[in-house]
Design an enzyme around this catalytic site. Sequence first.
Site, PDB file in Angstrom:
ATOM      1  CD  GLU A  15       5.085  -2.621  -9.586  1.00 16.63           C
ATOM      2  OE1 GLU A  15       3.874  -2.403  -9.817  1.00 16.63           O
ATOM      3  OE2 GLU A  15       5.976  -2.416 -10.421  1.00 16.63           O
ATOM      4  N   GLY A  74       0.804  -1.209   0.000  1.00 20.64           N
ATOM      5  CA  GLY A  74       0.000   0.000   0.000  1.00 20.64           C
ATOM      6  C   GLY A  74       0.840   1.262   0.000  1.00 20.64           C
ATOM      7  CB  CYS A 109      -2.691  -3.927  -6.746  1.00 22.38           C
ATOM      8  SG  CYS A 109      -1.718  -5.013  -7.809  1.00 22.38           S
TER       9      CYS A 109
END
Length: 547
Positions: A279, A258, A314
């Site tokens: 990422e 996150g 994600c």
Amino acid sequence: MIIVSAGLFKDCGRCFKSSSIVGAGLGDTLAYHHTYKINQVSFSSSIPSSSYCRATLSITMEEAKQTFDVDKAAVLVKELRKAFTSGKTKSYEWRMSQLESISKMIDEKEKEIIEALHKDLSKPELEAFVSEISMTKSSCKLALKELKHWMMPKKVETSMATYPSSAEIVSEPLGVVLVISTWNFPFLLSLDPVIGAIAAGNAVVLKPSEIAPATSSLLSRLLVEYADESAIRVVEGAVVETSALLEQKWDKIFFTGGARVGHIVMTAAAKHLTPVTLELGGKCPVLVDSNVDLQVTARRIVAGKWACNNGQACIGVDYIITTKDFATKLIGALRSVLEECFGKDPMESKDRSRIVNSFHFMRLVNLLDEDKVSDKIVVGGQRDRSQLQIAPTILLDVPEDSLIMQEEIFGPLLPIMTVEKLEDAFDMINRKPKALAAYLFSDDEQIKRKFVQNVSAGGIAINDTILQLAVPTLPFGGVGESGMGSYHGKFSFDAFSHNKAVLYRSFAGESPTRYPPYTPGKQKQMKALISGDVFNIMLALLGWFKN
């Protein structure tokens, strides 16, 4: 001090795993300070339930050293740097042998991998195979096939100013790298970057997510068995262990998770000027035109939301935008496809993963139960805390300032927002931080071009969802708040490599124009070389050959 909150489990025995702390860490709230003074790790929750333990553990520095502290992390890095400096990881033979061992590991331990993923996320067997095992194996196969080509120096053209000369770009490994993985695809997202790091010739430390303890433990055991332990290590644990690792000087940090923890990682890396790949994620929008094949569109949205780790992805679908006139038809099609895929009672379906833990379950429930949101549910809404399950849920026109439209959902909740005309959707998307992915369903070529040109995201798929991830020739990574850097295929190799510029010249071709004193004639020849004046270049060349 490091404070970790919201690490809850159903029994006290699950609060700890051997000498590490499980269930609280990079997946939850974390405050990190570079002084590394660990006075307390606190587990707490506002969820009232007698069936959950609430533990507070005071840890002295001496106790922390019994597990994995800064000193042990420093020793680990020193050992790996020694292995890297020896040159063993740079050889083609070593890289191939490690990649072959990982490929063999995946083949031989497929059953154990599937079992671990089921323990951590109740991940259905086919989904585990397709989204984790198969994709990891494909990355490994591609690296094995292309490694020699990737390692070859790339010849490039030189300029007249360096004539006669030749030049090339040499890919060299960065050194000792740290990969911090996440819990939602704990096998794939751990090994995929590790494969890239090995292919590039680095020594690697993998820190799997403590939120997926079964997969973390399996990776730790298997990599000791199959990989070269002198250059490839796994460190299990939570905040204490990760903080100790972040105190070290690395040649690259690759983090998946996150944005909040991304800030922590980047702050730690900045202290040593360590490059990072982040990422992250974000709210991935889906824009749906009214001219689509409705059945195909609904199926592909369901696949990119509920059949993709139950929304815990994600790049999964976060919210939909469509026109007011088309919304009812779209909801009807989604409802129909959901019943086809998960039955009349989706809570009984075995084809959906569960919510990873109680903290994330209650986070999602709080999004649903917000005053201005709870009456917007048009499909689903059922929940079962004992099973960590929430039914596929669709909401219509929730307020744009509600939490569900401000935070990344990361679960089986899907808001549908409506606009008068499709073009209005671009403003709604661009008001939010840039997402890791954006999707469009339309048969209008003009809308497609406008979407690609005007929507900034890590990646885009037209008339499908999430499949861009499966194309190894496309980079996978974010932009803005959704991350920085990219990987997959050759991009993984590049993420862990330095492109070294090399210029070769002989002792021939010496020109007097290069050296003082700069007479008017020399200045004229030098300007000709710089400007590309062909006639004076020839004169300069004659001067070179003459000398």
